[in-house]
Every structure is written in structure tokens, then in C-alpha cells.
Motif scaffolding. Structure first.
Motif: not given
Lengths: 421, 317
Positions: B202-227
Motif C-alpha cells: 500500500f505504501i508503494a501504491g500511495l507513492q504513485n498517487v498524483d499529488p496534484t490531485l490532493y492539491d485540487a481536492a484541497e482547493v475544492d475544500g475537501a475534508s481528509a475523509w473526502q480525500k
């Protein structure tokens, strides 16, 4: 002179060459792999077995004994796996009795030893009743040589019983009253390790015999009387009642034999059902052997109060043995007066030998009590006698009875159903 | 000239042609197939000897009354299959195997995911925690069984003693003697050994998740659970599939901890199909019945894996 010298030198060389060729012809190096005592990790037990090895090697020049540490026995499949691996021992000592021997004999994993009983006189080196029993089990074929006879009864702490005035005399009602008193004193009355098969068998074997008597139990394990006979069911019911009364904690189903022995040796439990091998187990835990008490289970029957038992451990020769002849020599050596006396009088001696040794002076005093209790013979430990096909069900049913998962009638009916398989 | 120019043209075609394409004697791909076969031969031979042959032998044994390798076995037709179908322990142990599988996927897989998320979110000490948490996976299952049997010991065990010292004696249980609890308790031990591997995946998989998606979610005001729900888990889809498949296969192989900790008891309460197979094959020497159970287990493994992968593929489309 020169000619004489040359002749002498030639003669000497010839003699040396002759000797060099002659020695290997008479003393051929051989290795015998022995799967010996499962207690050999104990330094004292190991000392005895090293002595046996030395004496055997002295008696058989060129032979080297190599002990292979046992990884288990027939009950847990380790013997079967070792033989089938083709890297197993040449001769082995394991738990036995017809139930277990059936498994390895039917699978053709061990060699018949019937001829050796005649040729090497083994039939005269064990108790006559024992030979009679063995020679009628597999249409006359014998696959084991008993190393000792078990005598399973109650082990208790002498000091604890004296201080509290507890007694193991009288009938069944007296026994349950004693167990009640022990429970009231905040001590587990009976410690038993049911998780890994055999100790649960030691317990129930005594309960069944106390209710049904040794003769009937002999007929039950031989398949002549059903397990569902009311007298046998009564014995199983006594076990269930003991659980309900708090004499046996249902959590004992999660303990193995070693854990139960620890519980007993730490005096958190008052009674343990086992054979004389128990002495070595508690000695390893630094228990004071002078405090060891041995008694038979109380019974309302005249002959119900005696140890259960039968063949406990036996020597067998695997079909994969690379030294079958040497293996027979080894067994013969183990049956010799010299080795039997050596073992019986050693401080780790903890079994009734396979034949009567009237001159034996046991080093551990409690062994005298064992000899006395078994003087009139031992009853039947079902684990030793019932067919291999019923063994697993038997052990699971014991767990079910103590765990409250099965009734005595249903449990014993399940064992009966497996007797004919 | 025409023929000369045709040769490279044909080679070029063949190089890109599917294996079913018609080839002639002067076709150079014949050599590459020969080389491939030569290189694959040792692996194929090993696979045949150690996997295919035993499978075929097992199927063969299932139709005999084999009592061991040294006995003469007779053909008994479908007798062993009938015996297996009529043996209540077989069905009970199959049901328990499903339960065992479920526990393993949830406990080991779930714990692996949770710890992977926790470790990945750390600013410092990632390597330390990753290594430490992976350590139990290096312990043999048999040893794990011994350790946890002692932890669960009703009289001296760490767990009940700890509960007692916290004045929580009422929570103390017969972890291995209670028929309703025993399978779960043993599975906890097994999952403790297994979660480390899943965590690493899972850690290896998490490293492949595009970090910009988190930035975009952040901008959209997503909570930690939603992310977690909308970014992390979809990003882990491939790894999740792999881990679940692996956990199911590992779960089906469960044996050592059960064998060491309970021996299938009390009264079959923790008997799973693998322990029953061992009991039949190596204790009772009933190889015919054991072979049938092996086949049942293989069919079960194939069915579960194929069904799961089809379900996942359908979800993906």
C-alpha cells in the motif's frame, strides 16, 4: 644379510598390507540413526542416552550411533512425515499402542518384527501378557517392541493435600467432595492440557474406567462393547459434571500438556492425570520430587481404582531404514538386562519397563508407589488401544465434552461411529 | 532485385505479426522461438515436475484408496468424493475457511491499509516505522503461533493479565477455548504476521498517487475523509486489487497458526480445510480423502480469484 633384510621388509610390508585390508573387512564403519527419547534435550536424560550409545558402540566396534532429535510422534504425524521423507531414522522410539501402530502399519511405513520376536527371543524379554496382546493385533504380525508400560493415574502435591486435609481415598462421592474442597480453596482442582491430544485422553481414560471398570473398557476399546454403553456414558457424564462443578476449567481446552504441567508445578492446580513420565516433566521445572504424590482415581467399583495404561512407547523400524539389521541389534540391546537395569535405576527413570525387574531399586521414591499401584496390572488408556481411524474424533470429543460443545451421548456416539472405519 | 527488396519487407512484417502468422522455413522468427523455448525449458521443466505432476498425481490419488506412499492403492471411483460430501467436518471446515479468509482480508489487509496511510502521512521517521511494522512478517508462522498461544494463555497469558491489571477482568476471555472466539483469535495472530507485507504494498501504491490531485481536492475544500474516499482509494485501486487477491490466497493457505495454537479444536471449532487435509493425509494416512479435499481447495481458490477479478474488471468498466 641384504637378502634377509629385503625378505623381512617384504614380509613386514605384506603383513601391513594384509592388516590394512583385513581391518576394514572385520570392522566396517557403520552409522545407525536413532530417533530416541523426546526428553533428550534434558541434560540428565541425555547423560543416560549417551551412556547407552557408548555401551552399544563398545559392544559393536565400528558402529556409530547418531541421535536424531524427535520432532514429534505418530499422533501429530511427525513420525509418518519423517519416514516418508526418506531422510528419517533407522530405528525410532515413539508413542504407540495398536491405535497408533495401525496408522503406520497400514501405511506400510514400518517393518514387521514378528520374526525377530522368535529368532532373537524378544517374546521372552517382555511381559507375557504384553506379548499376548501384541501378537493378536495384526493377524499375528507385530510391528513394535514395547519400551515401557504406562501407568496413568493422579499426581498431587503431598504438602498441599496434607496441609488442607484433602484425601484421594474412598469412592466417587469422596473424590468429588475433595475436588469441591480444592475449588473452594481457590486452586484449580484438575490441570489438563487438552489442546494437543494425549493428555485429555489420560484424563477421560481414568474417568471412564472409574465408572465402567477396566474389563469393560478393555471390551470397549476392542470394539466388543459400544462406546454408548450406559456405563461408559456415565463416565463421560462424570467428566461433564466435573466441568460444571468447576473441577475442570473449560479453558483447559486451550492448554497443551506442557502448559498444564506448568500450571500444576506452580501449585495453581492440585491434580494432574499422567503416567510416570510426568516425573521428568516436573523435575525439569525444578519441582521437589519428594513432594510428588501418586494415587489411583477413586471409584465405586472394586477394580475401577487402578492406573490406566498399556504400551506407552515402542521401538519401530521404518521401511526406509538404511540399517535394518543394526536396528534389530539396537532393539535387542535395549531389551538386554544390562540396559534395562541401567535405565530403571537411573535418576531419570520414569516408566515401568517392558518386563518385570524385581531387583530394581528406584532412585525416585515415588516410582515405588507407581510399581505398587500397577502391581495388579493396569487398565486401558483408550488412546493406545482404539483404531487410528477413531483417534482424532476421540481427542476432539474430549475437547467438546470439557468445552461443553457436545453431550456425552452424542460425543461417544461419534467415537463409536469411527470405530469400524 | 525484386526478391532482394522483398526480404527486409517480409522480416519487418513478421516482426510485427501475431504468433499465428504463417511462417516459412527461412523465417528468422523460427530461431527466436527456438531460443525462447530453450530459455523457458528449465522453468517449464521445474514447473512440470513440482507443480503440474503433483496436481495430476493428486487427481489420480483422489480416485484410489491410497493409504500412503508405500501401499498399493486400488481404484475406488468416486468413493472418496462421496465420503467427502457426506463428512460433516468437511463442510464445517469449508465454512470456517471462508470465515478465516474474510477475517484475514479484513484484519491483515485492513490493518495494512490503515498503517500504510498513517506511515505515509508522517513527516519524519517513515523508514523507522515502515521497518518496525514490517518485522512481524519475518517471523515464521509456527513461531507466531507459539508466541500468541502464550499471549492468549488463560492463566499466565499477557492479554488476560494485562486486562486484569487495568481492572478490566470482565473482558478477559478464553481466547482459544471459546468456540465462538477461537477462529478470530487465531486469525489475529496470523494477521499480525501478515499485515506488514500488505502495508508495504500500500505504501508503494500511495507513492504513485498524483499529488496534484490532493492539491485540487484541497482547493475544492475537501475534508481528509473526502480525500481518502475520492482521491486515495481510487488511486490505490490496482494495489488494492492485488492486495485483496494476495490476502485471499494467503488466507486460503492458513494452516500453521491454527495447527500450532489449537490443533483444530476445541471440538473442531477452529478446524479449517487445510488442517483437516493435514490430519487426513499425515495423521490418518487417508490419502484418497485428503486428495479430494486438496482438489476442493484448489477449485475454491480458483473460483474466488476468478470471481473477484471479474467483479473488479466489471467495476473498472
Amino acid at each position: 644379510m641384504k637378502t634377509n633384510g629385503l625378505m623381512k621388509s617384504t614380509a613386514m610390508l605384506a603383513a601391513l598390507a594384509g592388516a590394512a585390508f583385513a581391518v576394514p573387512a572385520t570392522v566396517q564403519a557403520q552409522n545407525l540413526v536413532v530417533w530416541g527419547s523426546d526428553l533428550q534435550a534434558d541434560p540428565l536424560v541425555n547423560e543416560l542416552w549417551q551412556e547407552i550409545k557408548t555401551r552399544f558402540e563398545e559392544a559393536n566396534p565400528g558402529v556409530t550411533i547418531e541421535y536424531m532429535p524427535p520432532t514429534g510422534n505418530i499422533s501429530d504425524g511427525a513420525v509418518q512425515a519423517a519416514i516418508q521423507s526418506e531422510a528419517g531414522p533407522d530405528v525410532l522410539l515413539t508413542n504407540s499402542g495398536i491405535g497408533r501402530v495401525t496408522i503406520v502399519a497400514n501405511a506400510k511405513l514400518v517393518q514387521p518384527l514378528t520374526a525377530q520376536y522368535e529368532e532373537l527371543g524378544w517374546k521372552d524379554k517382555i511381559y507375557p501378557w504384553l506379548y499376548e496382546q501384541l501378537s493378536t493385533q495384526f493377524n499375528g504380525e507385530i510391528y513394535e517392541v514395547p519400551d515401557g508400560v504406562d501407568a496413568i493415574a493422579i499426581w498431587y502435591h503431598k504438602d498441599m493435600f496434607e496441609e488442607n486435609g484433602w484425601s484421594l481415598e474412598g469412592g466417587w462421592a469422596d473424590f468429588t467432595a475433595t475436588l469441591d474442597a480444592i475449588k473452594a480453596a481457590g486452586v484449580e482442582p484438575i490441570a489438563v492440557g487438552i489442546r494437543n491430544c494425549c493428555n485429555g485422553g489420560h484424563l477421560i481414560g481414568n474417568f471412564l474406567q472409574a465408572a465402567a471398570g477396566p474389563q469393560m473398557m478393555g471390551e470397549v476399546v476392542a470394539g466388543e462393547v459400544p462406546w454408548t454403553d450406559p456405563a461408559v456414558v456415565a463416565g463421560a457424564q462424570n467428566l461433564v459434571d466435573s466441568v460444571k462443578a468447576g473441577h475442570i476449567n473449560p479453558q483447559m481446552t486451550s492448554l497443551d500438556q506442557d502448559a498444564a504441567i506448568r500450571l500444576w508445578a506452580n501449585k495453581r492446580a492440585a491434580i494432574f492425570f499422567g503416567g510416570p513420565w510426568f516425573i521428568n516433566n516436573v523435575r525439569q521445572l525444578d519441582y521437589d520430587l519428594a513432594n510428588l504424590g501418586y494415587a489411583t482415581i477413586p471409584s465405586d467399583l472394586d477394580d475401577g481404582s487402578r492406573p490406566t495404561g498399556g504400551v506407552g512407547w515402542s521401538w519401530m523400524v521404518p521401511v526406509s531404514s538404511k540399517q535394518p539389521e543394526l536396528a534389530m541389534k539396537w532393539i535387542d540391546f535395549m531389551l538386554s538386562e544390562e540396559i534395562m537395569m541401567l535405565r530403571a535405576e537411573h535418576q531419570t527413570s520414569s516408566q515401568l519397563m517392558a518386563r518385570d525387574l524385581p531387583d530394581v531399586e528406584p532412585v525416585v521414591p515415588v516410582m515405588g508407589e507407581v510399581f505398587a499401584a500397577a502391581a495388579e496390572g493396569v487398565g486401558y488408556n483408550p488412546s493406545v488401544y482404539i483404531p487410528g481411524s477413531a483417534l482424532d474424533t476421540y481427542y476432539q470429543v474430549i475437547g467438546g465434552l470439557v468445552g461443553g460443545q457436545v453431550s456425552p451421548e452424542d460425543g461417544l456416539a461419534q467415537i463409536e461411529a469411527k470405530m469400524g472405519d | 532485385m525484386a526478391s532482394k527488396s522483398a526480404i527486409p519487407e517480409r522480416v519487418g512484417e513478421a516482426a510485427h505479426a501475431p504468433p499465428t502468422a504463417v511462417r516459412t522455413e527461412d523465417d528468422p522468427t523460427r530461431d527466436s522461438y527456438g531460443t525462447a523455448f530453450a530459455l523457458l525449458a528449465p522453468a517449464i521443466a521445474l514447473y512440470a515436475v513440482f507443480s503440474l505432476l503433483p496436481i495430476v498425481a493428486t487427481v489420480g490419488i483422489s480416485f484410489t484408496n491410497s493409504g500412503g506412499f508405500n501401499t498399493e492403492a486400488q481404484f475406488v471411483g468416486l468413493d472418496n468424493y462421496v465420503r467427502a460430501s457426506e463428512d460433516p467436518i468437511v463442510w464445517q471446515s469449508l465454512l470456517r475457511t471462508f470465515l478465516w479468509l474474510f477475517y484475514h482480508v479484513v484484519l491483515a489487509g485492513g490493518l495494512g491499509l490503515v498503517l500504510a496511510l498513517a506511515v505515509s502521512s508522517l513527516a519524519r521517521g517513515k523508514v523507522f516505522f515502515r521497518t518496525t511494522l514490517f518485522l512481524p512478517h519475518l517471523v515464521s508462522l509456527a513461531v507466531v503461533g507459539v508466541i500468541w498461544a502464550n499471549i492468549y494463555d488463560p492463566f499466565y497469558g499477557l492479554l488476560n493479565t494485562l486486562l486484569a491489571s487495568l481492572n478490566l477482568s470482565h473482558l478477559a476471555q478464553g481466547w482459544l477455548s471459546d468456540p465462538f472466539l477461537v477462529l478470530f483469535s487465531v486469525n489475529v495472530a496470523s494477521s499480525w504476521q501478515g499485515f506488514g507485507l500488505y502495508m508495504l504494498l500500500f505504501i508503494a501504491g500511495l507513492q504513485n498517487v498524483d499529488p496534484t490531485l490532493y492539491d485540487a481536492a484541497e482547493v475544492d475544500g475537501a475534508s481528509a475523509w473526502q480525500k481518502l474516499i475520492h482521491v486515495t482509494l481510487p488511486g490505490l485501486r490496482e494495489v488494492l486489487t492485488f492486495v485483496v487477491s494476495l490476502a485471499m490466497i494467503n488466507g486460503l493457505k492458513g494452516f500453521a497458526t491454527v495447527f500450532v495454537m489449537t490443533n483444530g479444536g476445541p471440538f473442531y471449532a477452529s478446524e479449517i480445510i487445510t488442517t483437516y487435509i493435514y490430519r487426513m493425509a499425515f495423521q490418518a494416512q487417508d490419502h484418497g480423502l485428503a486428495a479430494v479435499l486438496c482438489i476442493m481447495m484448489s477449485v475454491l481458490a480458483i473460483t474466488i480469484t476468478v470471481t473477484f477479478n471479474r467483479w473488479r474488471a466489471r467495476g473498472a468498466t
